[in-house]
Design a protein around this motif. Structure first.
Motif, PDB file in Angstrom:
ATOM      1  N   LYS A  54       4.711 -16.013 -17.330  1.00  0.00           N
ATOM      2  CA  LYS A  54       5.568 -14.818 -17.164  1.00  0.00           C
ATOM      3  C   LYS A  54       5.535 -13.405 -17.050  1.00  0.00           C
ATOM      4  O   LYS A  54       5.183 -12.866 -18.222  1.00  0.00           O
ATOM      5  N   ILE A  55       5.047 -13.054 -15.631  1.00  0.00           N
ATOM      6  CA  ILE A  55       4.880 -11.042 -15.481  1.00  0.00           C
ATOM      7  C   ILE A  55       6.054 -10.737 -16.645  1.00  0.00           C
ATOM      8  O   ILE A  55       5.642 -10.357 -17.161  1.00  0.00           O
ATOM      9  N   LEU A  66       1.912   0.486 -22.144  1.00  0.00           N
ATOM     10  CA  LEU A  66       0.043   0.475 -21.578  1.00  0.00           C
ATOM     11  C   LEU A  66      -0.310  -1.089 -20.916  1.00  0.00           C
ATOM     12  O   LEU A  66       0.174  -1.832 -21.533  1.00  0.00           O
ATOM     13  N   VAL A  67      -0.383  -1.066 -20.025  1.00  0.00           N
ATOM     14  CA  VAL A  67      -0.766  -2.225 -19.292  1.00  0.00           C
ATOM     15  C   VAL A  67      -1.856  -2.009 -18.891  1.00  0.00           C
ATOM     16  O   VAL A  67      -2.334  -1.596 -17.795  1.00  0.00           O
ATOM     17  N   PHE A  68      -2.541  -3.277 -18.762  1.00  0.00           N
ATOM     18  CA  PHE A  68      -4.150  -3.327 -18.285  1.00  0.00           C
ATOM     19  C   PHE A  68      -4.056  -4.636 -17.432  1.00  0.00           C
ATOM     20  O   PHE A  68      -3.769  -5.812 -17.550  1.00  0.00           O
ATOM     21  N   ILE A  69      -4.238  -4.536 -15.472  1.00  0.00           N
ATOM     22  CA  ILE A  69      -4.278  -5.105 -14.657  1.00  0.00           C
ATOM     23  C   ILE A  69      -5.368  -6.075 -14.527  1.00  0.00           C
ATOM     24  O   ILE A  69      -6.174  -4.700 -13.698  1.00  0.00           O
ATOM     25  N   VAL A  70      -6.264  -7.098 -14.770  1.00  0.00           N
ATOM     26  CA  VAL A  70      -8.052  -6.944 -15.122  1.00  0.00           C
ATOM     27  C   VAL A  70      -6.983  -8.524 -14.020  1.00  0.00           C
ATOM     28  O   VAL A  70      -7.920  -9.601 -14.418  1.00  0.00           O
ATOM     29  N   CYS A  71      -6.228  -9.556 -13.127  1.00  0.00           N
ATOM     30  CA  CYS A  71      -6.348 -10.410 -12.637  1.00  0.00           C
ATOM     31  C   CYS A  71      -5.743 -10.298 -11.313  1.00  0.00           C
ATOM     32  O   CYS A  71      -7.337  -9.181 -11.178  1.00  0.00           O
ATOM     33  N   ALA A  72      -5.776 -11.563 -10.312  1.00  0.00           N
ATOM     34  CA  ALA A  72      -6.701 -11.844  -9.469  1.00  0.00           C
ATOM     35  C   ALA A  72      -5.548 -10.619  -8.100  1.00  0.00           C
ATOM     36  O   ALA A  72      -4.816 -10.203  -8.478  1.00  0.00           O
ATOM     37  N   PRO A  73      -6.948  -9.866  -7.273  1.00  0.00           N
ATOM     38  CA  PRO A  73      -5.717  -8.306  -6.573  1.00  0.00           C
ATOM     39  C   PRO A  73      -4.356  -8.878  -5.936  1.00  0.00           C
ATOM     40  O   PRO A  73      -3.515  -7.811  -5.480  1.00  0.00           O
ATOM     41  N   ASN A  74      -4.507 -10.139  -5.725  1.00  0.00           N
ATOM     42  CA  ASN A  74      -2.965 -10.401  -4.588  1.00  0.00           C
ATOM     43  C   ASN A  74      -1.387 -10.080  -6.045  1.00  0.00           C
ATOM     44  O   ASN A  74      -0.742 -10.319  -5.187  1.00  0.00           O
ATOM     45  N   LEU A  75      -2.362  -9.991  -7.361  1.00  0.00           N
ATOM     46  CA  LEU A  75      -0.913  -9.729  -7.986  1.00  0.00           C
ATOM     47  C   LEU A  75      -0.862  -7.584  -7.828  1.00  0.00           C
ATOM     48  O   LEU A  75      -0.012  -7.750  -9.156  1.00  0.00           O
ATOM     49  N   HIS A  76      -1.974  -6.871  -8.143  1.00  0.00           N
ATOM     50  CA  HIS A  76      -1.838  -5.557  -8.935  1.00  0.00           C
ATOM     51  C   HIS A  76      -0.986  -5.159  -7.958  1.00  0.00           C
ATOM     52  O   HIS A  76      -0.123  -4.657  -8.589  1.00  0.00           O
ATOM     53  N   ALA A  77      -0.373  -5.025  -6.487  1.00  0.00           N
ATOM     54  CA  ALA A  77       0.728  -4.143  -6.643  1.00  0.00           C
ATOM     55  C   ALA A  77       2.374  -5.139  -7.102  1.00  0.00           C
ATOM     56  O   ALA A  77       2.634  -3.957  -7.509  1.00  0.00           O
ATOM     57  N   GLN A  78       2.203  -6.066  -7.386  1.00  0.00           N
ATOM     58  CA  GLN A  78       3.538  -6.384  -7.606  1.00  0.00           C
ATOM     59  C   GLN A  78       3.359  -6.019  -9.106  1.00  0.00           C
ATOM     60  O   GLN A  78       4.660  -5.475  -9.154  1.00  0.00           O
ATOM     61  N   ILE A  79       2.959  -6.455  -9.499  1.00  0.00           N
ATOM     62  CA  ILE A  79       2.790  -5.631 -11.076  1.00  0.00           C
ATOM     63  C   ILE A  79       2.609  -4.516 -11.676  1.00  0.00           C
ATOM     64  O   ILE A  79       3.239  -4.029 -12.399  1.00  0.00           O
ATOM     65  N   SER A  80       1.670  -3.655 -10.637  1.00  0.00           N
ATOM     66  CA  SER A  80       1.714  -2.027 -11.063  1.00  0.00           C
ATOM     67  C   SER A  80       2.903  -1.650 -10.767  1.00  0.00           C
ATOM     68  O   SER A  80       3.462  -1.080 -11.387  1.00  0.00           O
ATOM     69  N   VAL A  81       4.056  -2.171  -9.709  1.00  0.00           N
ATOM     70  CA  VAL A  81       5.510  -1.337  -9.270  1.00  0.00           C
ATOM     71  C   VAL A  81       6.631  -1.808  -9.753  1.00  0.00           C
ATOM     72  O   VAL A  81       7.059  -0.578 -10.417  1.00  0.00           O
ATOM     73  N   LYS A  82       6.110  -3.052 -10.368  1.00  0.00           N
ATOM     74  CA  LYS A  82       7.683  -3.576 -11.599  1.00  0.00           C
ATOM     75  C   LYS A  82       7.667  -3.060 -13.179  1.00  0.00           C
ATOM     76  O   LYS A  82       8.229  -2.340 -13.315  1.00  0.00           O
ATOM     77  N   ALA A  83       5.923  -2.572 -13.255  1.00  0.00           N
ATOM     78  CA  ALA A  83       5.041  -2.019 -14.681  1.00  0.00           C
ATOM     79  C   ALA A  83       5.866  -0.383 -14.487  1.00  0.00           C
ATOM     80  O   ALA A  83       6.513   0.081 -15.851  1.00  0.00           O
ATOM     81  N   LEU A  84       5.877   0.804 -13.521  1.00  0.00           N
ATOM     82  CA  LEU A  84       6.080   1.785 -13.420  1.00  0.00           C
ATOM     83  C   LEU A  84       7.794   2.494 -13.651  1.00  0.00           C
ATOM     84  O   LEU A  84       8.070   2.473 -14.512  1.00  0.00           O
ATOM     85  N   GLY A  85       8.002   0.987 -12.874  1.00  0.00           N
ATOM     86  CA  GLY A  85       9.818   0.836 -12.676  1.00  0.00           C
ATOM     87  C   GLY A  85      10.066   0.987 -13.838  1.00  0.00           C
ATOM     88  O   GLY A  85      11.453   1.658 -13.584  1.00  0.00           O
ATOM     89  N   ILE A  86       9.271   0.341 -15.008  1.00  0.00           N
ATOM     90  CA  ILE A  86      10.596   0.365 -16.234  1.00  0.00           C
ATOM     91  C   ILE A  86       9.618   1.145 -17.479  1.00  0.00           C
ATOM     92  O   ILE A  86       9.650   0.663 -18.739  1.00  0.00           O
ATOM     93  N   GLY A  87       8.814   1.972 -16.665  1.00  0.00           N
ATOM     94  CA  GLY A  87       8.594   2.895 -17.532  1.00  0.00           C
ATOM     95  C   GLY A  87       6.852   2.296 -18.621  1.00  0.00           C
ATOM     96  O   GLY A  87       6.952   2.822 -19.221  1.00  0.00           O
ATOM     97  N   LYS A  88       6.422   1.612 -17.536  1.00  0.00           N
ATOM     98  CA  LYS A  88       5.292   1.251 -18.461  1.00  0.00           C
ATOM     99  C   LYS A  88       3.926   1.611 -18.048  1.00  0.00           C
ATOM    100  O   LYS A  88       3.763   2.195 -17.334  1.00  0.00           O
ATOM    101  N   HIS A  89       2.946   2.595 -18.307  1.00  0.00           N
ATOM    102  CA  HIS A  89       1.776   3.113 -18.155  1.00  0.00           C
ATOM    103  C   HIS A  89       1.019   1.973 -17.558  1.00  0.00           C
ATOM    104  O   HIS A  89       0.567   0.441 -17.981  1.00  0.00           O
TER     105      HIS A  89
END
Length: 400
Positions: A54-55, A66-89
């Motif tokens: 669960k993301i 700090l999160v490193f996103i190295v999964c399939a590209p279809n999740l890159h935008a979703q995780i990036s936007v959500k992570a920045l929104g809750i204050g994670k690098h």
């Protein structure tokens, strides 16, 4: 104080990334994967205390900053936007999403939270050979940097697909040599020259549609060969040929930067240069003669503590250097979320990631049309239902 790390993905990059992070002093707190069973196995192998499918479970952990996103590209935008929104690098693997629209969401999130790190893993920027190449260009080894004439790129390597059918086999899911290797090349030429791409011409081909392990009803659609030309804004021409037909895990990469004065070339991790005799007066030897050999500008003698047979050595070494730069960005500050910009100034931003997406979209269009295509950078999200929007506009006009 170094931030705690959350890793999204359980593939080859994650297995290389985690030991590098620990080696630099980072604490890897959590890992996410698609299936719980696979994630648990990787977590045990890499000795990561928390695992989940669960993301939000990773993003909401207090000790993950700090999160490193190295999964399939279809999740890159979703995780990036959500992570920045809750204050994670965020450090996101290439490409930035699946298309420009997704990349634009990432750009806007990064602009909204400018105090957070948001970079794309175009790790060749941190490879010492390319840092020295960029410096040599700026210092005028080839003359005026604006008078460069040609960049010629040759990359030959083994297949990018694995033992089973997954996103790497599908062009629309971010697989193929253009997305996985070409994105690095496209980003690198702008990094080296400071110029933007204005027009492109490309040919993409999928020659191997089946393998002994991937066959049956599913066909491989990801291109295993591409060649493209990029026209830069100041007349510089880039030609690139990327080939995945070599047997086994081999990798050959040569990148030439040419001008009327001579050339610079990176082979693997080494940088060499050579000037034409007529323009070579400032690089003469003791006797006033020019030796026939190339100038040795940088030789990479550093050995990797964590090599990989899956990911080419220059990319692994660049990733290691990028993690070192992140450590330098966080180390001087006392608060866990504070950082200094200078060490990671060379990194690719989300804006760079969107521009790479725009160029790749233009190349795909060029391949379909068979002609030169202008690069169009998206500034507004595309309309999800243009027919409905047009009807609403017509209604509004008729009501007036």
């Amino acid at each position: 104080m170094l931030p705690g790390i959350g890793v999204f993905g359980t593939g080859a990059v994650a297995k290389i990334l985690v030991p590098f992070l620990r080696d630099k002093g980072f604490s890897v707190e959590a890992i996410w994967g698609v299936t719980l069973q696979e994630t648990e196995a990787i977590a045990k192998e890499l000795k990561i205390p928390f695992f989940t499918n669960k993301i939000d479970d990773v993003l909401l952990k207090k000790n993950v900053n700090l999160v490193f996103i190295v999964c399939a590209p279809n999740l890159h935008a979703q995780i990036s936007v959500k992570a920045l929104g809750i204050g994670k690098h965020v450090v996101c693997d290439k490409p930035a999403g699946l298309c420009q629209a997704e990349a634009l969401k990432m750009v806007r999130a990064a602009q909204y939270y400018p105090t957070l790190i948001s970079i794309v893993n175009h790790s060749l920027r941190f490879l010492p050979a390319f840092s020295h190449m960029r410096k040599s260009i700026q210092e005028g080894y080839l003359g005026d940097p604006e008078e460069l004439t040609l960049i010629d790129v040759r990359v030959q390597m083994g297949p990018l697909i694995g033992e089973s059918y997954n996103w790497l086999c599908d062009d629309t899911m971010g697989g193929g040599t253009l997305t996985l290797v070409g994105s690095h090349v496209i980003d690198l030429v702008s990094f080296l020259t400071g110029q933007k791409v204005v027009k492109v011409h490309g040919v993409l081909r999928t020659f191997v549609e089946e393998t002994p392990k991937v066959n049956g009803i599913r066909k491989i659609s990801a291109p295993d060969f591409c060649t493209f030309q990029l026209q830069m804004e100041k007349g510089l021409l880039v030609t690139a040929t990327l080939n995945n037909h070599l047997p086994g895990p081999c990798f050959n990469q040569e990148i030439y930067v040419c001008s009327k004065r001579g050339y610079l070339v990176v082979r693997g991790g080494d940088l060499h240069g050579r000037l034409h005799k007529a323009t070579n007066k400032s690089y003469l030897d003791d006797e006033g003669k020019r030796p026939h050999d190339e100038d040795v500008i940088y030789v990479d003698v550093e050995d990797l503590s964590c090599a990989s047979s899956v990911i080419p050595k220059p990319y692994v070494k660049g990733l290691c250097k990028m993690i070192s730069a992140l450590k330098e960005a966080f180390l001087p500050v006392k608060e866990q979320m504070d950082w200094v910009k200078e060490p990671v100034r060379a990194a690719a931003t989300f804006e760079d990631g969107q521009r790479v997406q725009a160029i790749m979209e233009a190349l795909r269009q060029s391949n379909e049309d068979g002609c030169w295509t202008t690069v169009q950078l998206l500034t507004e999200p595309p309309d999800p239902n243009p027919a409905l929007s047009a009807a609403v506009r017509r209604t509004a006009i008729s009501l007036q």
